[in-house]
Design an enzyme around this catalytic site. Sequence first.
Site, short mmCIF file in Angstrom:
data_model
loop_
_atom_site.label_atom_id
_atom_site.label_comp_id
_atom_site.label_asym_id
_atom_site.label_seq_id
_atom_site.Cartn_x
_atom_site.Cartn_y
_atom_site.Cartn_z
N ILE A 148 0.82 -1.21 0.00
CA ILE A 148 0.00 0.00 0.00
C ILE A 148 0.86 1.27 0.00
CG2 ILE A 148 -2.07 -1.04 0.97
CD1 ILE A 148 0.10 0.87 3.30
N ALA A 149 2.18 1.11 0.20
CA ALA A 149 3.12 2.23 0.12
C ALA A 149 4.52 1.67 -0.09
CB ALA A 149 3.08 3.07 1.40
N ALA A 150 5.34 2.43 -0.80
CA ALA A 150 6.73 2.03 -1.02
C ALA A 150 7.63 3.22 -0.69
CB ALA A 150 6.95 1.58 -2.45
N SER A 152 11.96 4.45 0.61
CA SER A 152 13.35 4.27 0.19
C SER A 152 13.95 2.95 0.67
CB SER A 152 14.20 5.44 0.71
OG SER A 152 14.10 5.54 2.12
N GLN A 155 8.89 -1.54 1.50
CA GLN A 155 7.48 -1.29 1.20
C GLN A 155 6.61 -1.85 2.31
OE1 GLN A 155 7.82 -2.90 -2.69
NE2 GLN A 155 6.91 -4.89 -2.16
N ASP A 305 14.62 12.09 11.38
CA ASP A 305 14.08 12.13 10.02
C ASP A 305 12.57 12.40 10.03
OD1 ASP A 305 14.25 11.96 7.27
OD2 ASP A 305 13.99 9.78 7.21
#
Length: 572
Positions: A148-150, A152, A155, A305
């Site tokens: 559902i998301a990838a 750096s 995923q 971050d």
Amino acid sequence: MSQHQFVSDDGQPPRRGRSQRYDPQAIAKYCRYRPWLVFWRAFTIFWYLGGFVLRFLLDRWRNVIEKNKLRRAADLRQTLTRLGTTFIKVGQALSTRPDLIQKDFLVELVKLQDRLPPFNNATAFAIIEEDLGRTPEEIYREISPHPIAAASLGQVYQAVLHSGEKVAVKVQRPNLRPTITLDLHLMRWAASWIAPWLPLNIGHDLTLIVDEFGAKLFEEIDYFNEARNAEIFATNFRDDPTVKVPEIYWRYTGLRVLTLEWIDGFKLTDTESIEAVGVDPNEVIKIGVISGLKQLLEFGFFHADPHPGNLFALSDGRMAYIDFGMMDQLDEYTKETLAASVVHLINRDFYQLADDFKALGFLASDTDITPIIPALEKVLGNAMGEKVKDFNFKTITDEFSELMYEYPFRVPAKFSLIIRSLITQEGLALTLDPEFSIVEIAYPYVAQRLLRGESPAMRRRLLEVLIQDGKFKWERLENMLAIAQTDGNLNLLPTAQLGLQYLLSEEGRYLRQQVLLALTENDRLHTQEVQRLWDLVKDEFQPHRIFDVAWNTIKEISSEQVTALMTLGHGK
């Protein structure tokens, strides 16, 4: 069971594993015997980055920069994506700097936070089985067929455990460590080659900064380490109702697989969705800044971050952190000095501020700060403006870069992540609110901490603020009280109780003497100063509340403190 099974049967963190620390010497040795790998990676980087620069220069030569700006912005994002994790991290950092990157490029770089190309699904499920020793079907009752998301490093899949909990499953990209190793080796080589051409104070620590980045990147690709960081972070914020930290499921976590509680929320940049659920985006940003200050000045364990892909607004007004790979730790002395430097900056005490720079390592310990004071006053005084809200790190960055050419300032490697964290937070806030000032929020928080005097270190810093050249500074106390009350989070009664207890203690002897001298200075009773202070705080001190605080203070008073009270009138 697979040899890569790293989770004990009781679900606790493993005692062993393949985790490796960043070691530049070991990496250099590895690369020395594999020159073909180094050459090919260097050629790849040069080919993609050089191609982008050439296309940009051609646009300028043909005078079509404005026409091609959207195409070139997408070109930059695609170039960084092709080069992989290390360069994507650089792009993520730039995506939070509207002061450095024009809007069209910014819009594209933001996509690097969580909209990267996914890798093969079969590969991801194979990594889950290899790391956890069981197939995804055995571990999860349901798991999304596609990520559902990838991002750096990997995923994310949405899944449901057999016990019913909804979870997020992070799976690391394949062959991540070899590519990062080559990139860091080349970055270190480039830093050592460039450094001699830069002013000493700028280039001196370039390789150390690369090493700091490398160490954190190696920690970030160790999901066991990220899980431990998340639990420490959750412990620090356990009493904070505004911050949410997802629970870690250790039984289903490995070196390259992390299973954690699913968070339903909105990216901080999705202001429309946030407002649609009745939450003020600016209030969430404020929570982010205050929680960031707590990390730096209270806990010493901070998120390095905090870009929008890692921070979410919840429908109940809380803010959630979801990524804990890049964290760092500060010692007590550094925390104290940072808090003091904020106060010295607001009070325009540039001599003390220069001492803070020495203590923090921005100036060598044997540096003569006398000629630096006027320069600091000029640069920081201009950045401060007439009001606290006029200050921002963007301005400081621009002004300070010039100062570093003339004076022996340097950025200590350990501060590269702190600066990155602060600038990232401010950049995110400026994207949402161009009038945002991080110091306008930071100073009330620091003032509150100093006024509470919760530790000997904070009480020492309070004395430094209130007493200068052996004299008690009424205007500073007045200023601190006024600013500390601006965000509505200062409860003066408990603060007054702590202050009274301190004043009556042996530790508070010096402050008692200074207060008495200040009250009777120049052979007059300073009732006007006391009246101004009372006007600031009188609304807080209702009779029944005063009685409660007084009674609690009396119950805790010791015989030594009674003696101190009796000697107060004698100034002893």
